[in-house]
Scaffold this motif. Structure first.
Motif, PDB file in Angstrom:
ATOM      1  N   ARG A 160     -57.764-114.212 -55.869  1.00  0.00           N
ATOM      2  CA  ARG A 160     -57.583-112.758 -55.755  1.00  0.00           C
ATOM      3  C   ARG A 160     -57.084-112.386 -54.364  1.00  0.00           C
ATOM      4  N   ASN A 190     -55.274-114.201 -52.311  1.00  0.00           N
ATOM      5  CA  ASN A 190     -53.877-114.577 -52.139  1.00  0.00           C
ATOM      6  C   ASN A 190     -52.946-113.743 -53.008  1.00  0.00           C
ATOM      7  N   CYS A 191     -53.438-113.266 -54.148  1.00  0.00           N
ATOM      8  CA  CYS A 191     -52.641-112.318 -54.933  1.00  0.00           C
ATOM      9  C   CYS A 191     -52.426-111.029 -54.143  1.00  0.00           C
ATOM     10  N   ARG A 192     -53.472-110.580 -53.451  1.00  0.00           N
ATOM     11  CA  ARG A 192     -53.331-109.366 -52.637  1.00  0.00           C
ATOM     12  C   ARG A 192     -52.324-109.602 -51.515  1.00  0.00           C
ATOM     13  N   ARG A 193     -52.367-110.782 -50.889  1.00  0.00           N
ATOM     14  CA  ARG A 193     -51.407-111.086 -49.835  1.00  0.00           C
ATOM     15  C   ARG A 193     -49.979-111.047 -50.365  1.00  0.00           C
ATOM     16  N   LEU A 194     -49.778-111.605 -51.568  1.00  0.00           N
ATOM     17  CA  LEU A 194     -48.442-111.596 -52.164  1.00  0.00           C
ATOM     18  C   LEU A 194     -47.971-110.179 -52.437  1.00  0.00           C
ATOM     19  N   ARG A 195     -48.847-109.346 -52.950  1.00  0.00           N
ATOM     20  CA  ARG A 195     -48.473-107.954 -53.214  1.00  0.00           C
ATOM     21  C   ARG A 195     -48.075-107.248 -51.929  1.00  0.00           C
ATOM     22  N   LEU A 196     -48.847-107.461 -50.880  1.00  0.00           N
ATOM     23  CA  LEU A 196     -48.531-106.838 -49.598  1.00  0.00           C
ATOM     24  C   LEU A 196     -47.194-107.339 -49.065  1.00  0.00           C
ATOM     25  N   PHE A 225     -44.625-108.463 -50.838  1.00  0.00           N
ATOM     26  CA  PHE A 225     -43.545-107.867 -51.624  1.00  0.00           C
ATOM     27  C   PHE A 225     -43.351-106.399 -51.253  1.00  0.00           C
ATOM     28  N   ASP A 226     -44.451-105.688 -50.980  1.00  0.00           N
ATOM     29  CA  ASP A 226     -44.344-104.294 -50.532  1.00  0.00           C
ATOM     30  C   ASP A 226     -43.566-104.213 -49.223  1.00  0.00           C
ATOM     31  N   GLU A 230     -39.891-104.843 -49.852  1.00  0.00           N
ATOM     32  CA  GLU A 230     -39.300-103.667 -50.487  1.00  0.00           C
ATOM     33  C   GLU A 230     -39.082-102.548 -49.466  1.00  0.00           C
TER      34      GLU A 230
END
Length: 234
Positions: A134, A136-142, A144-145, A148
């Motif tokens: 979880r 590392n998923c948050r790190r990936l989302r950040l 990608f943000d 973008e």
């Protein structure tokens, strides 16, 4: 871990960290029992790019500056790891070398877990696998943000968003103002935003004229979160 090794304020930063505080009591206690404290002076190098990973760390005080070196040989700051945040687990998982340099930013206290103890924690607590997934998923989302924003949003909006993030992580309320405790030069901000120092300086002056911030040497003071939120939404 000797509980006296951390000050009450440092222990509070660890205990109240958004990720750590959601772990079970048994896992939190086991991590703390296996951890040891490292205190680093400002600009002390924590790890080199390319060296093997030996520790998993949580920031209890100060910050860790993660940086890279440009083709011209210049140090470029990529991010700052804030109090309550854990880092260093990726290289322990895949066994590959560290991908970046890491330095203490200000007087910094770390809670560290050696690689062997990290593996023992994973074996003893299957919960830790899910929790780190979880994280590392948050790190990936950040990430990608950030990509973008870099490609789609004007500098003023990105700068306002970054100042708000710094205020949330390092802000100290002083009446109606929020003083950002992390010392950052305008060049440091520019590196985080992928812009020149001159352009960041221009945007900060605009924010000052609008009454959103006050710029002090190596410090920013937020005067109006509402005005920064409006700038971030442009």
């Amino acid at each position: 871990m000797n509980a006296l090794s951390l000050t009450p304020a440092e222990r509070q930063q660890i205990d109240q960290g958004a990720w750590f505080s959601r772990l079970s009591e048994a896992l939190r206690n086991d991590i703390l029992q296996r951890a040891y404290v490292r205190r680093l002076a400002d600009e002390t190098m924590l790890s080199h790019r390319g060296e093997p990973a030996e520790e998993w760390c949580g920031v209890a005080k100060g910050a860790v500056r993660v940086s890279s070196v440009s083709l011209a040989g210049k140090q470029i700051s990529l991010t700052y790891v804030e109090p309550g945040t854990w880092f260093g687990d990726i290289a322990l998982f895949d066994g590959l070398p560290r991908t970046h340099d890491a330095y203490a930013h200000g007087d910094t206290t770390l809670l560290c877990v050696r690689k062997a103890d990290f593996r023992a924690l994973l074996q003893a607590h299957s919960e830790l696998y899910d929790a780190l997934l979880r994280l590392n998923c948050r790190r990936l989302r950040l990430m990608f943000d950030m990509i973008e924003d870099l490609n789609t949003r004007p500098l003023a909006a990105r700068l306002a968003k970054q100042v708000l993030l710094l205020a949330r992580s390092y802000g100290v309320q002083e009446g109606d103002e929020i003083r950002i405790g992390l010392q950052l030069a305008q060049e440091d901000l520019a590196q985080l935003l992928g812009a020149s120092r001159q352009r960041v300086n221009q945007e900060l002056k605009t924010f000052e004229r609008e009454g959103a911030v006050r710029v002090e040497p190596t410090r920013l003071v937020v005067l109006s979160r509402e005005k920064l939120l409006a700038a971030a939404a442009r």
